[in-house]
Design a protein around this motif. Sequence first.
Motif, short mmCIF file in Angstrom:
data_model
loop_
_atom_site.label_atom_id
_atom_site.label_comp_id
_atom_site.label_asym_id
_atom_site.label_seq_id
_atom_site.Cartn_x
_atom_site.Cartn_y
_atom_site.Cartn_z
N ALA A 30 38.29 47.90 47.62
CA ALA A 30 38.77 46.54 47.94
C ALA A 30 39.40 46.52 49.33
CB ALA A 30 39.77 46.08 46.89
N PHE A 48 36.82 36.14 49.04
CA PHE A 48 37.36 36.15 47.68
C PHE A 48 36.23 36.36 46.67
CE2 PHE A 48 38.93 34.42 43.71
CZ PHE A 48 40.23 34.89 43.66
N GLN A 51 35.16 39.91 46.74
CA GLN A 51 36.14 40.78 46.10
C GLN A 51 36.10 40.65 44.57
OE1 GLN A 51 37.82 43.18 47.27
NE2 GLN A 51 38.54 42.80 49.35
N VAL A 52 35.89 39.44 44.07
CA VAL A 52 35.78 39.26 42.62
C VAL A 52 34.62 40.09 42.08
CG1 VAL A 52 35.15 37.62 40.79
CG2 VAL A 52 36.89 36.99 42.49
N GLU A 55 35.26 43.92 42.34
CA GLU A 55 36.22 44.36 41.32
C GLU A 55 35.56 44.44 39.94
OE1 GLU A 55 39.59 44.86 41.81
OE2 GLU A 55 40.28 44.93 39.74
N GLU A 56 34.80 43.42 39.58
CA GLU A 56 34.20 43.40 38.24
C GLU A 56 33.10 44.44 38.11
OE1 GLU A 56 35.74 41.94 36.02
OE2 GLU A 56 36.98 40.56 37.19
N PHE A 135 30.47 33.60 40.90
CA PHE A 135 30.96 33.76 42.27
C PHE A 135 29.88 34.26 43.22
CE2 PHE A 135 35.05 33.16 40.32
CZ PHE A 135 35.84 32.62 41.32
#
Lengths: 156, 112
Positions: A30, A48, A51-52, A55-56, A135
């Motif tokens: 990240a 954003f 990054q979502v 992360e997932e 996203f």
Amino acid sequence: MNAAQKEHAPQSNTWRKAFAGTVAGISAAAQWVDTIAADRQLPEQLVFALQVCLEELLSNIVRHGGSESSGGLSRGAIPPVNVEITISLSNQGISMAVEDDGKPFDIASAPAHRIDQPLNAVEPGGLGIQLIRNFASTIAYERAGLGNRVVVEFLL
Amino acid sequence: MNVDIVDLDNGITNVLLSGRMDVQGALAVDRNFSAIADAKKKVVIDLSQVTFLASLGIRTLIMSCKTLASKGGNMVLLNPQPNVEKVLRTSGVDTVIQIVRDMNAAAAIFSK
């Protein structure tokens, strides 16, 4: 080109870096993406979304990717899987490829779940896939690279 | 991720979170949330200083709210930033935990 240059080459539109499939590896990835985004002054909402999805994808790998996954993030997979991330910029947007050598898992075809039942019946599984699908502009999976290869795209 | 817990005079517990509620952040506050869910009844989670929310953070919110609800308590989410609110609405969290803009709205929900 040495590893440091390859990681963050000036004027390059492609970055590639390896990470351990651990909680610390997720945080490091990240921060790496944030550095690229700041360097190229990428739009906040696009970063954003990136990054979502990062992360997932990575938390799914850490929790479920190992041959002897403990199923818990405090320990993660044993041993940790290897992860490589490639970020590519173009005039159309951003592409992010996440490869790992863990158990085969087609996340592009896996069921996503949005919370749509009363609170006492909610089991919060599948929300990460729901977030990725919403996203990212596109998501694709193939057996390639280290083993699993997921490509998510974010169109400008 | 930091957590600051304040018991207000009106019986509401205000939980101010700050930072990224990602995997690392959720793991860091899980124990705080378990304790809050066990001991409190009217809980406001102030998300105004939270810059990122991942599915593991959502899990922390949901499981705590379920524990609260099982003993007659409730939880509301206060003032999330736009990107975080998009995560909440995309995942459907807003259908089971109400999002409010100020403490008066939170107090009104608890008084029902």
